[in-house]
Design a protein around this motif. Sequence first.
Motif, short mmCIF file in Angstrom:
data_model
loop_
_atom_site.label_atom_id
_atom_site.label_comp_id
_atom_site.label_asym_id
_atom_site.label_seq_id
_atom_site.Cartn_x
_atom_site.Cartn_y
_atom_site.Cartn_z
N THR A 54 27.03 -36.73 78.96
CA THR A 54 28.38 -36.37 78.57
C THR A 54 28.55 -34.87 78.77
O THR A 54 27.71 -34.09 78.33
N THR A 55 29.63 -34.46 79.45
CA THR A 55 29.88 -33.04 79.65
C THR A 55 31.33 -32.72 79.30
O THR A 55 32.24 -33.46 79.67
N ILE A 56 31.52 -31.61 78.60
CA ILE A 56 32.85 -31.10 78.29
C ILE A 56 32.83 -29.62 78.65
O ILE A 56 32.10 -28.83 78.05
N ILE A 57 33.63 -29.24 79.64
CA ILE A 57 33.55 -27.90 80.19
C ILE A 57 34.93 -27.27 80.25
O ILE A 57 35.84 -27.83 80.88
N ALA A 58 35.10 -26.12 79.61
CA ALA A 58 36.31 -25.33 79.78
C ALA A 58 36.21 -24.63 81.13
O ALA A 58 35.23 -23.93 81.40
N MET A 59 37.20 -24.85 81.99
CA MET A 59 37.12 -24.34 83.36
C MET A 59 38.42 -23.67 83.77
O MET A 59 39.51 -24.11 83.40
N HIS A 60 38.25 -22.59 84.55
CA HIS A 60 39.42 -21.89 85.08
C HIS A 60 39.67 -22.30 86.53
O HIS A 60 40.79 -22.20 87.00
N ASP A 61 38.63 -22.76 87.21
CA ASP A 61 38.77 -23.17 88.60
C ASP A 61 39.27 -24.61 88.64
O ASP A 61 38.54 -25.56 88.35
N GLN A 62 40.53 -24.77 89.01
CA GLN A 62 41.17 -26.08 88.95
C GLN A 62 40.55 -27.07 89.94
O GLN A 62 40.38 -28.25 89.63
N ALA A 63 40.19 -26.60 91.13
CA ALA A 63 39.62 -27.49 92.15
C ALA A 63 38.26 -28.03 91.70
O ALA A 63 37.97 -29.21 91.86
N LEU A 64 37.44 -27.17 91.12
CA LEU A 64 36.14 -27.61 90.63
C LEU A 64 36.29 -28.56 89.45
O LEU A 64 35.50 -29.49 89.28
N ALA A 65 37.30 -28.34 88.63
CA ALA A 65 37.55 -29.23 87.49
C ALA A 65 37.82 -30.65 87.97
O ALA A 65 37.27 -31.63 87.45
N VAL A 66 38.64 -30.78 89.00
CA VAL A 66 38.96 -32.10 89.55
C VAL A 66 37.75 -32.72 90.21
O VAL A 66 37.51 -33.93 90.11
N GLU A 67 36.94 -31.90 90.88
CA GLU A 67 35.80 -32.42 91.64
C GLU A 67 34.66 -32.89 90.75
O GLU A 67 34.01 -33.90 91.04
N TYR A 68 34.40 -32.17 89.66
CA TYR A 68 33.21 -32.45 88.86
C TYR A 68 33.49 -33.15 87.53
O TYR A 68 32.55 -33.49 86.81
N CYS A 69 34.74 -33.36 87.21
CA CYS A 69 35.08 -34.03 85.95
C CYS A 69 35.92 -35.26 86.22
O CYS A 69 36.58 -35.37 87.25
N GLU A 70 35.89 -36.18 85.28
CA GLU A 70 36.61 -37.44 85.43
C GLU A 70 37.91 -37.46 84.62
O GLU A 70 38.75 -38.34 84.81
N ARG A 71 38.03 -36.50 83.73
CA ARG A 71 39.18 -36.46 82.84
C ARG A 71 39.61 -35.00 82.66
O ARG A 71 38.78 -34.13 82.44
N ILE A 72 40.90 -34.76 82.78
CA ILE A 72 41.44 -33.40 82.67
C ILE A 72 42.30 -33.32 81.42
O ILE A 72 43.28 -34.06 81.27
N ILE A 73 41.91 -32.44 80.50
CA ILE A 73 42.69 -32.20 79.28
C ILE A 73 43.28 -30.80 79.38
O ILE A 73 42.55 -29.81 79.46
N GLY A 74 44.59 -30.73 79.40
CA GLY A 74 45.27 -29.45 79.54
C GLY A 74 45.81 -28.96 78.20
O GLY A 74 46.40 -29.73 77.44
N LEU A 75 45.58 -27.68 77.93
CA LEU A 75 46.08 -27.07 76.70
C LEU A 75 47.10 -25.99 77.00
O LEU A 75 46.99 -25.27 78.01
N GLU A 76 48.06 -25.89 76.13
CA GLU A 76 49.08 -24.84 76.23
C GLU A 76 49.51 -24.46 74.82
O GLU A 76 49.87 -25.32 74.02
N SER A 77 49.36 -23.18 74.50
CA SER A 77 49.75 -22.66 73.19
C SER A 77 49.11 -23.46 72.05
O SER A 77 49.75 -23.76 71.04
N GLY A 78 47.85 -23.84 72.23
CA GLY A 78 47.11 -24.52 71.17
C GLY A 78 47.40 -25.99 71.02
O GLY A 78 46.99 -26.61 70.03
N ARG A 79 48.08 -26.57 71.99
CA ARG A 79 48.41 -28.00 71.93
C ARG A 79 47.92 -28.70 73.18
O ARG A 79 47.93 -28.13 74.27
N VAL A 80 47.52 -29.97 73.03
CA VAL A 80 47.18 -30.78 74.19
C VAL A 80 48.47 -31.26 74.82
O VAL A 80 49.24 -32.00 74.21
N VAL A 81 48.71 -30.82 76.06
CA VAL A 81 49.96 -31.18 76.75
C VAL A 81 49.70 -32.07 77.96
O VAL A 81 50.64 -32.53 78.61
#
Length: 218
Positions: free
Chosen positions: A172-199
């Motif tokens: 199981t891996t949970i990684i905060a990432m700034h590189d969007q392309a790597l996030a899509v390539e190495y993760c199966e689920r994308i959780i986006g946050l904005e102003s402290g909320r899951v959007v």
Amino acid sequence: MALFEFEGAHAAYNGERVLHGISLRIEQGERVALVGRSGAGKSTLLNLLYRQQRRDAALVPQDLGLVRSLSVFHNVYMGRLHAHATLYNLMNLVRPMPGAMSGVRPVVERLGLADKLFAPVGELSGGQQQRTAVGRALYQGSAMFLGDEPVSAVDEHQARAVLESIVSAHGTTIIAMHDQALAVEYCERIIGLESGRVVMDEPAAGMTASDFDHLYQG
């Protein structure tokens, strides 16, 4: 099986609310990327997740938590201090023993730091220090990995090698990432946050980096 679960959770830092009404469930075996602008709440959420599974998860925090006066070997070895008696740990501090060396060296080599094994961490570049912190987490041998921008200070080639090591070693891996392309390539689920909320909370399959550009605008 849910490893992490929140229902309407809030979190504050220095008296100011950082996370608002977070409802989230992460199952065993998931590879999750936390994405969003700096200050969106990714680090705070990652720390909350870590508190739920502190015993069974390896964490690479944004500040890395390294001992700068000690070598790469010793910082990586610290990932398993809990697995050995105090005397054994002290002996390795003075002079690394063969058993410890045989465990640490392959991890360091995998991360491209073999020539820095006994270099003080304080003398390393930012990217080398970041890889040392990842090495400590890998050596810990936990089933779960939580990382706060663990490849932000390395080039793309190194980032891929580090991420390959992370995902191959942890269920199981949970990684905060700034590189969007790597996030899509190495993760199966994308959780986006904005102003402290899951959007956003979407499967990565079929997504491209541009699909969450809006999280970085404004």
